[in-house]
Design a protein around this motif. Sequence first.
Motif, PDB file in Angstrom:
ATOM      1  N   ASP A  21      42.617  43.222  33.625  1.00 25.22           N
ATOM      2  CA  ASP A  21      43.809  42.404  34.257  1.00 25.22           C
ATOM      3  C   ASP A  21      45.153  42.794  33.494  1.00 25.22           C
ATOM      4  N   HIS A  46      38.335  42.669  29.796  1.00 25.27           N
ATOM      5  CA  HIS A  46      37.388  41.910  29.997  1.00 25.27           C
ATOM      6  C   HIS A  46      36.123  42.483  30.456  1.00 25.27           C
ATOM      7  N   ARG A 111      31.166  39.084  38.718  1.00 17.95           N
ATOM      8  CA  ARG A 111      32.676  38.879  39.111  1.00 17.95           C
ATOM      9  C   ARG A 111      32.928  39.262  40.268  1.00 17.95           C
ATOM     10  N   ARG A 114      31.922  36.224  42.575  1.00  9.90           N
ATOM     11  CA  ARG A 114      33.270  35.072  42.545  1.00  9.90           C
ATOM     12  C   ARG A 114      34.166  35.302  43.282  1.00  9.90           C
ATOM     13  N   GLY A 144      40.471  39.973  38.275  1.00  6.55           N
ATOM     14  CA  GLY A 144      40.179  39.036  37.464  1.00  6.55           C
ATOM     15  C   GLY A 144      40.986  37.875  38.219  1.00  6.55           C
ATOM     16  N   ARG A 145      40.934  36.493  37.493  1.00  7.78           N
ATOM     17  CA  ARG A 145      41.702  35.662  38.152  1.00  7.78           C
ATOM     18  C   ARG A 145      43.404  35.698  38.211  1.00  7.78           C
ATOM     19  N   PRO A 146      43.699  36.532  37.037  1.00  7.12           N
ATOM     20  CA  PRO A 146      45.177  36.691  37.003  1.00  7.12           C
ATOM     21  C   PRO A 146      45.750  37.327  38.073  1.00  7.12           C
ATOM     22  N   ASP A 162      51.055  30.855  35.461  1.00  4.77           N
ATOM     23  CA  ASP A 162      50.604  29.818  34.558  1.00  4.77           C
ATOM     24  C   ASP A 162      50.430  28.622  35.614  1.00  4.77           C
ATOM     25  N   PHE A 165      47.432  28.948  37.745  1.00  2.68           N
ATOM     26  CA  PHE A 165      46.206  28.673  36.941  1.00  2.68           C
ATOM     27  C   PHE A 165      46.067  27.106  36.703  1.00  2.68           C
ATOM     28  N   ASN A 166      47.266  26.542  36.410  1.00  2.67           N
ATOM     29  CA  ASN A 166      47.306  25.104  36.077  1.00  2.67           C
ATOM     30  C   ASN A 166      47.067  24.265  36.989  1.00  2.67           C
ATOM     31  N   HIS A 262      49.167  42.205  28.302  1.00  2.00           N
ATOM     32  CA  HIS A 262      48.701  42.432  29.686  1.00  2.00           C
ATOM     33  C   HIS A 262      49.598  43.172  30.631  1.00  2.00           C
ATOM     34  N   LYS A 266      51.426  39.296  31.487  1.00  9.02           N
ATOM     35  CA  LYS A 266      52.176  38.485  30.703  1.00  9.02           C
ATOM     36  C   LYS A 266      53.366  39.004  30.312  1.00  9.02           C
TER      37      LYS A 266
HETATM   38  P1  AMP Z   1      38.702  35.662  34.351  1.00 10.22           P
HETATM   39  O1  AMP Z   1      38.199  36.636  33.228  1.00 10.22           O
HETATM   40  O2  AMP Z   1      38.980  36.680  35.627  1.00 10.22           O
HETATM   41  O3  AMP Z   1      38.160  34.515  34.526  1.00 10.22           O
HETATM   42  O4  AMP Z   1      40.355  35.540  33.802  1.00 10.22           O
HETATM   43  C1  AMP Z   1      40.706  35.259  32.496  1.00 10.22           C
HETATM   44  C2  AMP Z   1      41.964  35.830  32.216  1.00 10.22           C
HETATM   45  O5  AMP Z   1      42.831  34.709  32.868  1.00 10.22           O
HETATM   46  C3  AMP Z   1      42.401  35.663  30.685  1.00 10.22           C
HETATM   47  O6  AMP Z   1      42.926  37.129  30.593  1.00 10.22           O
HETATM   48  C4  AMP Z   1      43.381  35.009  30.506  1.00 10.22           C
HETATM   49  O7  AMP Z   1      44.568  35.302  29.838  1.00 10.22           O
HETATM   50  C5  AMP Z   1      43.930  34.236  32.011  1.00 10.22           C
HETATM   51  N1  AMP Z   1      43.995  32.838  31.873  1.00 10.22           N
HETATM   52  C6  AMP Z   1      43.178  31.916  31.673  1.00 10.22           C
HETATM   53  N2  AMP Z   1      43.585  30.808  31.897  1.00 10.22           N
HETATM   54  C7  AMP Z   1      44.924  30.597  32.205  1.00 10.22           C
HETATM   55  C8  AMP Z   1      46.140  29.916  32.154  1.00 10.22           C
HETATM   56  N3  AMP Z   1      45.859  28.362  32.209  1.00 10.22           N
HETATM   57  N4  AMP Z   1      47.208  30.555  32.462  1.00 10.22           N
HETATM   58  C9  AMP Z   1      47.420  31.858  32.323  1.00 10.22           C
HETATM   59  N5  AMP Z   1      46.498  32.896  32.298  1.00 10.22           N
HETATM   60  C10 AMP Z   1      45.096  32.224  32.000  1.00 10.22           C
END
Ligand code: AMP
Length: 293
Positions: A21, A46, A111, A114, A144-146, A162, A165-166, A262, A266
Amino acid sequence: MDFRKNRYRGIDLHTHSTASDGTLTPPEIIALAARSNLAAISITDHDTLEGVRQISSTPIPAGLHFLTGIEISTSAPSAIPISGSLHLLGYGIDVDDPALNDVLAQLKVSRDNRTPGIIAKLNTLGFTITHEDVRLLAGDGQVGRPHVAACMVKKRYASDIDDAFNRFLGHGKPAYVDRYRITPTEAISLVRAAGGVPVLAHPALYGLPDFKALRELVEVLVKAGMMGIEVYYPEHSATVTRQLIALARQLDLLMTGGTDFHGDLKPNISLGTGSGDFLVPLTLFEKLTAAIS
Ligand code: AMP
Ligand code: ZN
Ligand code: FE
Ligand code: FE
């Protein structure tokens, strides 16, 4: 390396590329590290070695050391109250190690499975977002989630990553979907069997109630074979950094550090310098590389 001559140069042992990511390709990270006058760099995507593998055909500029790396998401050890996953860094691993690559292939499937689940939850919440939208943002790398968060920002469903995510994507939030993870003990064993050094990433970021709980976590992992802790990290306060240095000395652990770069995902974190005045001492690198089998 002449460590006296290089005393004022920093290192960055925690970076993400387009293979996971991050937004810079692995060769772009190497070029930026050289331009930033870093003495050593590791790419720690990751759950994948695809980015590190690309570097085997990239010339490393003189004066820069490259170390293979990975950041594996694992489950929490039983009896330790962590929400979400634990991150284990592995340094100096053989990227062709068959056992490690077999497990990474399984994690890639978990992944891939998911992401549609996350999209389905977001659709139920009323957001118009497709798997294809997210895939486009991830390019050739794994999702990834980002990437999902960035997609939500682009569509103005969240104000920034953020916020996404929050409110939606973080552990326990309405669009969170769990996935298969290996245990920290398995990750530690795999890294060691691949010739590498397992290190606990960003120890202060697991929401543990106090330093005593953090120490217990580290002790459990050391019993499983973990060899180091990431002491220097942009989000670690000066107090936490001092406590981690003391802990590493007491337990005879290696110390590492990095920015968790990142790229644009980031935007406030720069390679090597974090949010400005961050610096990881080069002396750590000498001890780390000496421990790699
Ligand atoms: P994943 O591996 O797809 O579950 O995503 C993990 C990534 O999400 C990591 O690189 C973290 O930097 C990012 N991440 C996790 N929690 C947060 C958050 N609360 N705010 C921003 N980025 C986050
Ligand atoms: Zn990441
Ligand atoms: Fe992490
Ligand atoms: Fe990271």
